[in-house]
Scaffold this motif. Structure first.
Motif, PDB file in Angstrom:
ATOM      1  N   PRO A   1     -42.739  26.717  24.960  1.00  0.00           N
ATOM      2  CA  PRO A   1     -41.720  25.805  25.499  1.00  0.00           C
ATOM      3  C   PRO A   1     -41.355  24.688  24.533  1.00  0.00           C
ATOM      4  CG  PRO A   1     -43.779  25.637  26.743  1.00  0.00           C
ATOM      5  CD  PRO A   1     -43.904  26.809  25.839  1.00  0.00           C
TER       6      PRO A   1
ATOM      7  N   VAL B   1     -27.034  25.151  40.873  1.00  0.00           N
ATOM      8  CA  VAL B   1     -26.548  24.423  39.703  1.00  0.00           C
ATOM      9  C   VAL B   1     -25.064  24.707  39.492  1.00  0.00           C
ATOM     10  CG1 VAL B   1     -26.757  24.221  37.204  1.00  0.00           C
ATOM     11  CG2 VAL B   1     -28.789  24.298  38.605  1.00  0.00           C
TER      12      VAL B   1
ATOM     13  N   TRP C   1     -38.956  26.057  22.086  1.00  0.00           N
ATOM     14  CA  TRP C   1     -37.630  26.181  22.696  1.00  0.00           C
ATOM     15  C   TRP C   1     -36.928  24.828  22.716  1.00  0.00           C
ATOM     16  CZ3 TRP C   1     -34.721  30.125  23.201  1.00  0.00           C
ATOM     17  CH2 TRP C   1     -35.263  31.398  23.427  1.00  0.00           C
TER      18      TRP C   1
ATOM     19  N   LEU D   1     -23.577  13.229  38.380  1.00  0.00           N
ATOM     20  CA  LEU D   1     -23.183  14.575  38.815  1.00  0.00           C
ATOM     21  C   LEU D   1     -22.884  15.469  37.612  1.00  0.00           C
ATOM     22  CD1 LEU D   1     -22.471  16.407  41.192  1.00  0.00           C
ATOM     23  CD2 LEU D   1     -20.172  15.513  41.108  1.00  0.00           C
ATOM     24  N   LEU D   2     -22.243  14.893  36.587  1.00  0.00           N
ATOM     25  CA  LEU D   2     -21.911  15.692  35.414  1.00  0.00           C
ATOM     26  C   LEU D   2     -23.153  16.015  34.600  1.00  0.00           C
ATOM     27  CD1 LEU D   2     -18.667  14.062  33.971  1.00  0.00           C
ATOM     28  CD2 LEU D   2     -18.948  15.618  35.856  1.00  0.00           C
TER      29      LEU D   2
ATOM     30  N   SER E   1     -33.696  29.767  31.914  1.00  0.00           N
ATOM     31  CA  SER E   1     -34.828  28.835  31.973  1.00  0.00           C
ATOM     32  C   SER E   1     -35.452  28.813  33.367  1.00  0.00           C
ATOM     33  CB  SER E   1     -34.383  27.433  31.553  1.00  0.00           C
ATOM     34  OG  SER E   1     -33.386  26.961  32.394  1.00  0.00           O
TER      35      SER E   1
ATOM     36  N   ASP F   1     -47.193  21.693  32.123  1.00  0.00           N
ATOM     37  CA  ASP F   1     -47.899  22.524  33.089  1.00  0.00           C
ATOM     38  C   ASP F   1     -48.867  23.460  32.379  1.00  0.00           C
ATOM     39  OD1 ASP F   1     -48.037  22.853  35.874  1.00  0.00           O
ATOM     40  OD2 ASP F   1     -47.194  24.872  35.646  1.00  0.00           O
TER      41      ASP F   1
ATOM     42  N   VAL G   1     -31.049  20.106  33.644  1.00  0.00           N
ATOM     43  CA  VAL G   1     -32.029  20.977  34.307  1.00  0.00           C
ATOM     44  C   VAL G   1     -32.862  21.816  33.320  1.00  0.00           C
ATOM     45  CG1 VAL G   1     -32.224  22.990  35.822  1.00  0.00           C
ATOM     46  CG2 VAL G   1     -30.920  21.028  36.547  1.00  0.00           C
ATOM     47  N   PRO G   2     -32.225  22.550  32.375  1.00  0.00           N
ATOM     48  CA  PRO G   2     -33.047  23.360  31.471  1.00  0.00           C
ATOM     49  C   PRO G   2     -34.027  22.525  30.647  1.00  0.00           C
ATOM     50  CG  PRO G   2     -30.733  23.958  31.266  1.00  0.00           C
ATOM     51  CD  PRO G   2     -30.786  22.730  32.102  1.00  0.00           C
TER      52      PRO G   2
ATOM     53  N   LEU H   1     -15.213  19.975  30.458  1.00  0.00           N
ATOM     54  CA  LEU H   1     -16.491  20.030  31.182  1.00  0.00           C
ATOM     55  C   LEU H   1     -16.796  21.457  31.640  1.00  0.00           C
ATOM     56  CD1 LEU H   1     -18.812  18.345  32.348  1.00  0.00           C
ATOM     57  CD2 LEU H   1     -17.537  18.296  34.468  1.00  0.00           C
TER      58      LEU H   1
ATOM     59  N   ILE I   1     -36.939  21.624  32.717  1.00  0.00           N
ATOM     60  CA  ILE I   1     -37.781  22.786  33.009  1.00  0.00           C
ATOM     61  C   ILE I   1     -38.710  23.082  31.830  1.00  0.00           C
ATOM     62  CG2 ILE I   1     -37.720  25.285  33.255  1.00  0.00           C
ATOM     63  CD1 ILE I   1     -35.348  24.968  35.061  1.00  0.00           C
ATOM     64  N   PHE I   2     -38.181  23.053  30.608  1.00  0.00           N
ATOM     65  CA  PHE I   2     -39.027  23.376  29.466  1.00  0.00           C
ATOM     66  C   PHE I   2     -40.050  22.282  29.207  1.00  0.00           C
ATOM     67  CE2 PHE I   2     -35.651  26.423  28.443  1.00  0.00           C
ATOM     68  CZ  PHE I   2     -36.454  27.531  28.286  1.00  0.00           C
TER      69      PHE I   2
ATOM     70  N   GLY J   1     -42.567  22.626  31.778  1.00  0.00           N
ATOM     71  CA  GLY J   1     -43.310  23.858  31.550  1.00  0.00           C
ATOM     72  C   GLY J   1     -44.410  23.664  30.533  1.00  0.00           C
ATOM     73  N   ALA J   2     -44.100  22.918  29.458  1.00  0.00           N
ATOM     74  CA  ALA J   2     -45.113  22.668  28.431  1.00  0.00           C
ATOM     75  C   ALA J   2     -46.279  21.884  29.028  1.00  0.00           C
ATOM     76  CB  ALA J   2     -44.475  21.908  27.272  1.00  0.00           C
TER      77      ALA J   2
ATOM     78  N   TRP K   1     -37.674  31.796  33.727  1.00  0.00           N
ATOM     79  CA  TRP K   1     -38.905  31.591  32.976  1.00  0.00           C
ATOM     80  C   TRP K   1     -39.827  30.643  33.736  1.00  0.00           C
ATOM     81  CZ3 TRP K   1     -40.995  27.205  30.760  1.00  0.00           C
ATOM     82  CH2 TRP K   1     -42.018  27.432  29.853  1.00  0.00           C
ATOM     83  N   TRP K   2     -39.228  29.580  34.287  1.00  0.00           N
ATOM     84  CA  TRP K   2     -39.987  28.562  35.024  1.00  0.00           C
ATOM     85  C   TRP K   2     -40.613  29.181  36.263  1.00  0.00           C
ATOM     86  CZ3 TRP K   2     -37.300  26.751  39.658  1.00  0.00           C
ATOM     87  CH2 TRP K   2     -37.995  25.765  40.366  1.00  0.00           C
TER      88      TRP K   2
ATOM     89  N   PRO L   1     -26.816  18.714  36.082  1.00  0.00           N
ATOM     90  CA  PRO L   1     -26.921  20.165  35.870  1.00  0.00           C
ATOM     91  C   PRO L   1     -27.246  20.523  34.421  1.00  0.00           C
ATOM     92  CG  PRO L   1     -24.940  19.663  37.094  1.00  0.00           C
ATOM     93  CD  PRO L   1     -25.517  18.355  36.675  1.00  0.00           C
ATOM     94  N   LEU L   2     -26.751  19.686  33.488  1.00  0.00           N
ATOM     95  CA  LEU L   2     -27.013  19.977  32.077  1.00  0.00           C
ATOM     96  C   LEU L   2     -28.443  19.603  31.695  1.00  0.00           C
ATOM     97  CD1 LEU L   2     -23.665  18.592  30.624  1.00  0.00           C
ATOM     98  CD2 LEU L   2     -24.217  20.916  31.228  1.00  0.00           C
TER      99      LEU L   2
ATOM    100  N   GLY M   1     -18.819  18.762  39.773  1.00  0.00           N
ATOM    101  CA  GLY M   1     -18.589  17.870  38.644  1.00  0.00           C
ATOM    102  C   GLY M   1     -17.177  18.014  38.116  1.00  0.00           C
TER     103      GLY M   1
ATOM    104  N   ILE N   1     -28.068  29.411  30.132  1.00  0.00           N
ATOM    105  CA  ILE N   1     -29.303  28.708  29.768  1.00  0.00           C
ATOM    106  C   ILE N   1     -30.076  28.342  31.026  1.00  0.00           C
ATOM    107  CG2 ILE N   1     -30.249  26.701  28.586  1.00  0.00           C
ATOM    108  CD1 ILE N   1     -27.787  26.640  26.859  1.00  0.00           C
TER     109      ILE N   1
ATOM    110  N   ASN O   1     -23.762  26.249  29.531  1.00  0.00           N
ATOM    111  CA  ASN O   1     -24.993  25.821  30.193  1.00  0.00           C
ATOM    112  C   ASN O   1     -25.512  26.856  31.189  1.00  0.00           C
ATOM    113  OD1 ASN O   1     -26.960  23.810  30.903  1.00  0.00           O
ATOM    114  ND2 ASN O   1     -25.823  23.581  32.807  1.00  0.00           N
TER     115      ASN O   1
ATOM    116  N   LEU P   1     -43.456  31.464  35.669  1.00  0.00           N
ATOM    117  CA  LEU P   1     -44.641  30.715  35.273  1.00  0.00           C
ATOM    118  C   LEU P   1     -45.430  30.270  36.502  1.00  0.00           C
ATOM    119  CD1 LEU P   1     -45.652  29.513  32.452  1.00  0.00           C
ATOM    120  CD2 LEU P   1     -44.893  27.355  33.397  1.00  0.00           C
TER     121      LEU P   1
END
Lengths: 252, 227, 58
Positions: free
Chosen positions: B199, A137, B202, B170-171, A179, B188, B177-178, A165, B181-182, B185-186, A182-183, B174-175, A144, A175, A172, A186
Motif C-alpha cells: 500500500p 462514490v 501504491w 462534496l467535490l 481500491s 491495518d 477515498v482511494p 470535474l 483506503i491505502f 490499509g498500510a 482491495w480494501w 470522493p477523490l 458534486g 481507482i 477517479n 483485506l
C-alpha cells in the motif's frame, strides 16, 4: 460539404436542435414506456422464480439496468464534457449538464433497490461491498457535478467547470473501484455472490436486456427534454426563443 | 521587456507566500489544533479503554488529519483572489502549472507539516500501538501531499465562489477515498504484523503521478474559473 | 393473483423497488416540464416589460 458533416453542424444550432428534439421526444418516451412495460411483464410474470432467491431476484430487472445506466450516463457526460472543453460546443455543454441529474437519479435507484434486495438476501440494508461503495462514490461525484454547476453564476463557465470535474471523476472512478475491492478483500473473505453465470437462463435474460434498452430510451427522452429547456433558458435573448414563448402564449 | 527566469519567478512566489504566512503565523497552528480537538472527541464518544482506542487509533488520526487539511484548503487561493494577485499569476508569462506547484508546496509546508509533526502526539492520545507509528508516519508523509495536490484542483474549480465550504467538501471527498483506503490499509497491515510495502508503494506511485498531473489540472481548472 | 402480489413472501421488497423506480423516473420526467413553464413565463414577462418600455418611450 459531406451531408453527414453538414447535418452535424446543423445539429449544433440551437433552434434546429430544439425543433428536432421536440419531434423525437414523443417517440422516445413511447419506446421507453413500451420497453419498460414489456421488460417488467417478462421479468415479473413470465420469468420463473430463482431456485435460491425465489421471487426476490426479480428486483434484478430494475437494479441491474439502473446500475448499467449510472455508468453509461457518467461516461456520456464525461465525453460531452470533453467535447465542451476542447471544442467549446455549446450543445455539448448543455447535454453534459442535462445528463447529470438523470444519471444521479439512476444511481439513486440502483442504490435504493440494491438496499431493498440486500435486506432479505443478506439480512442487512447495506454492506461495504466493492460495488456498492463504488456506486455510492459515483452518486457523490454526480452530486458534486450538479452542485458545482448550480453554484457558479455564469451558465457557460459553470458548465465548463462542472465538465472538468466530470473528467476528473472518470479518472477517479476505476481507482475507487479497484481500491475498494482491495480494501474489502483485506478485511474479509469473499463477498456475497449475487448470481453465477449458469444461473441466468434465457427466460430470465431477455426481459433484462429489454429493460436495458428501454432505460436507454428513457434516458434519451429525459436528456432531450432537459436540454431543450436549458437551451431555451440560455438563449432567452435570441429571437427564436422569443417566438416560442409568444407562440406558447397564444396556444395556452 | 524582460520577465526574468521561471525559476526566479518561483523563488519570488515562494518567498512572498512564506512572508505572508509568517506575518500571520498564529493561523498556522489552527489545523493542528482542530485535529487535536477532533481526536479528543473520540475517547469521549467511545469510552477510554486503551484497547478499543488503540484498535481505531491509526484510522482516526488519518481521518482527523484529512478533515483538518480540508478545512485549510479553502485558504489556498482565497487571499490571492481577494487582492488580485491570482489573476496576475494567471497572466504571467511563466508556466502557470509550475507557479501553482510552488504555491501548493508552500501550502503543504505550512498546513500539513505541522499536522504531520503533531501526529505522534495524536497517536499517543489514542494509545496507538508502537509498531504502527512508523507506518502511520510514512503513510501520512506520502498521503498529505497527495491530498493537498488533489484538493488544489478542486479549490481551483470553486475559487470564484463566496461560500464554497460545503461544496468543496462534496467535490473533494470522493477523490480522497482511494488515498484514505491505502493509507489506512498500510496501518491495518502493520497492526496485524503483515508486510506494509504494497500500500505504501501504491501511495508513492499515486503521489508521483499527482505531482506531475495535478499542477496541470489545477492550472486548467483555474483558467476555467477565472475566464 | 394474490400469490403473484406476494412474490413468494418478498412482495414488499419487489414492489418497493418498483415504486422507487417509477417515482424517481416520474420526478425526473416532470422536472424539465416544470422548469420549462417557469422559463417561458419569465421570458414572456421580460418581453412584456420591454414592450411597455418601448411604448412609453415612443
Amino acid at each position: 460539404m459531406n451531408p453527414l458533416v453538414l447535418w452535424f453542424h446543423k445539429l449544433g444550432s440551437p433552434p434546429y436542435f430544439y425543433r428536432l428534439a421536440g419531434r423525437l421526444l414523443p417517440w422516445l418516451w413511447g419506446l421507453a414506456a413500451i420497453g419498460i412495460a414489456a421488460g417488467l411483464y417478462g421479468g415479473l410474470v413470465l420469468a420463473p422464480p430463482d431456485y435460491q432467491q425465489s421471487d426476490a431476484f426479480r428486483i434484478i430487472y430494475i437494479h441491474v439496468p439502473s446500475a448499467w445506466m449510472s455508468l453509461f450516463i457518467y461516461f456520456f457526460m464525461a465525453v460531452n464534457g470533453f467535447i465542451a472543453l476542447v471544442w467549446r460546443i455549446k450543445l455539448s455543454e448543455i447535454l453534459a449538464m442535462a445528463a447529470a441529474p438523470v444519471g444521479a437519479a439512476f444511481t439513486f435507484i440502483c442504490l435504493a433497490t440494491g438496499s431493498l434486495w440486500g435486506k432479505p438476501m443478506w439480512g442487512t440494508w447495506w454492506t461495504w461491498d466493492a460495488r456498492l461503495t463504488s456506486e455510492l462514490v459515483l452518486l457523490f461525484l454526480y452530486l458534486g457535478v450538479i452542485g458545482l454547476y448550480h453554484a457558479i453564476e455564469d451558465r457557460r463557465q459553470a458548465a465548463r467547470a462542472a465538465a472538468f470535474l466530470a473528467l476528473i471523476g472518470i479518472v477517479n472512478l476505476p481507482i475507487v473501484h479497484f481500491s475498494v475491492k482491495w480494501w474489502n478483500t483485506l478485511h474479509q473473505g469473499s463477498t456475497v455472490k449475487l448470481f453465477g453465470p449458469s444461473l441466468i437462463d434465457s427466460r430470465m435474460l431477455w426481459p433484462l436486456l429489454i429493460m436495458a434498452v428501454a432505460t436507454k430510451f428513457a434516458f434519451a427522452a429525459s436528456l432531450l427534454s432537459r436540454a431543450r429547456v436549458d437551451l431555451l433558458e440560455l438563449e432567452s435573448g435570441k429571437d427564436w426563443a422569443r417566438q416560442i414563448a409568444l407562440a406558447e402564449e397564444t396556444s395556452a | 521587456m524582460s520577465h526574468g527566469t521561471a525559476l526566479g519567478a518561483c523563488r519570488a512566489l515562494i518567498v512572498r507566500d512564506l512572508a505572508l504566512l509568517w506575518r500571520r503565523r498564529g493561523d498556522a497552528l489552527n489545523p493542528a489544533l482542530f485535529a487535536v480537538m477532533v481526536i479528543m472527541l473520540f475517547p469521549f464518544a467511545l469510552g477510554p479503554e486503551p484497547q478499543m482506542l488503540g484498535r481505531i487509533a491509526a484510522g482516526t488520526v488519518l481521518v482527523a488529519l484529512l478533515l483538518a487539511g480540508l478545512l485549510s484548503l479553502d485558504a489556498l487561493f482565497r487571499s490571492d483572489l481577494e487582492d488580485g494577485s491570482l489573476e496576475q499569476l494567471v497572466l504571467s508569462p511563466h508556466p502557470l502549472p509550475l507557479l501553482l506547484a510552488c504555491k501548493i508546496a508552500v501550502h503543504w509546508l505550512t498546513t500539513a507539516l505541522p499536522l504531520l509533526l503533531a501526529a505522534p502526539l495524536l497517536g499517543e492520545l489514542l494509545f496507538l500501538p508502537p509498531q504502527v507509528l512508523g507506518t502511520l508516519m510514512a503513510a501520512l508523509a506520502l498521503s498529505t501531499p497527495l491530498l493537498s495536490l488533489i484538493g488544489a484542483v478542486c479549490v481551483a474549480l470553486t475559487v470564484g465562489m463566496r461560500r464554497s465550504g460545503m461544496l468543496l467538501a462534496l467535490l473533494v471527498l470522493p477523490l480522497y477515498v482511494p488515498v484514505l483506503i491505502f493509507a489506512a490499509g498500510a496501518c491495518d497491515a502493520a497492526q496485524q504484523g503483515l508486510p506494509v510495502a504494497a500500500p505504501l508503494l501504491w501511495l508513492g506511485a499515486a503521489l508521483v503521478l499527482a505531482l506531475v498531473l495535478a499542477p496541470l489540472a489545477c492550472a486548467a481548472a483555474l483558467r476555467i474559473s477565472l475566464s | 393473483m394474490s400469490e403473484f402480489f406476494a412474490m413468494g413472501g418478498y412482495g414488499a421488497y419487489v414492489w418497493g423497488s418498483l415504486a422507487v423506480f417509477f417515482v424517481v423516473l416520474g420526478i425526473d420526467a416532470a422536472a424539465p416540464l416544470v422548469k420549462r413553464r417557469r422559463v417561458l413565463r419569465e421570458l414572456r414577462g421580460r418581453l412584456k416589460r420591454a414592450q411597455k418600455r418601448n411604448e412609453e418611450s415612443a
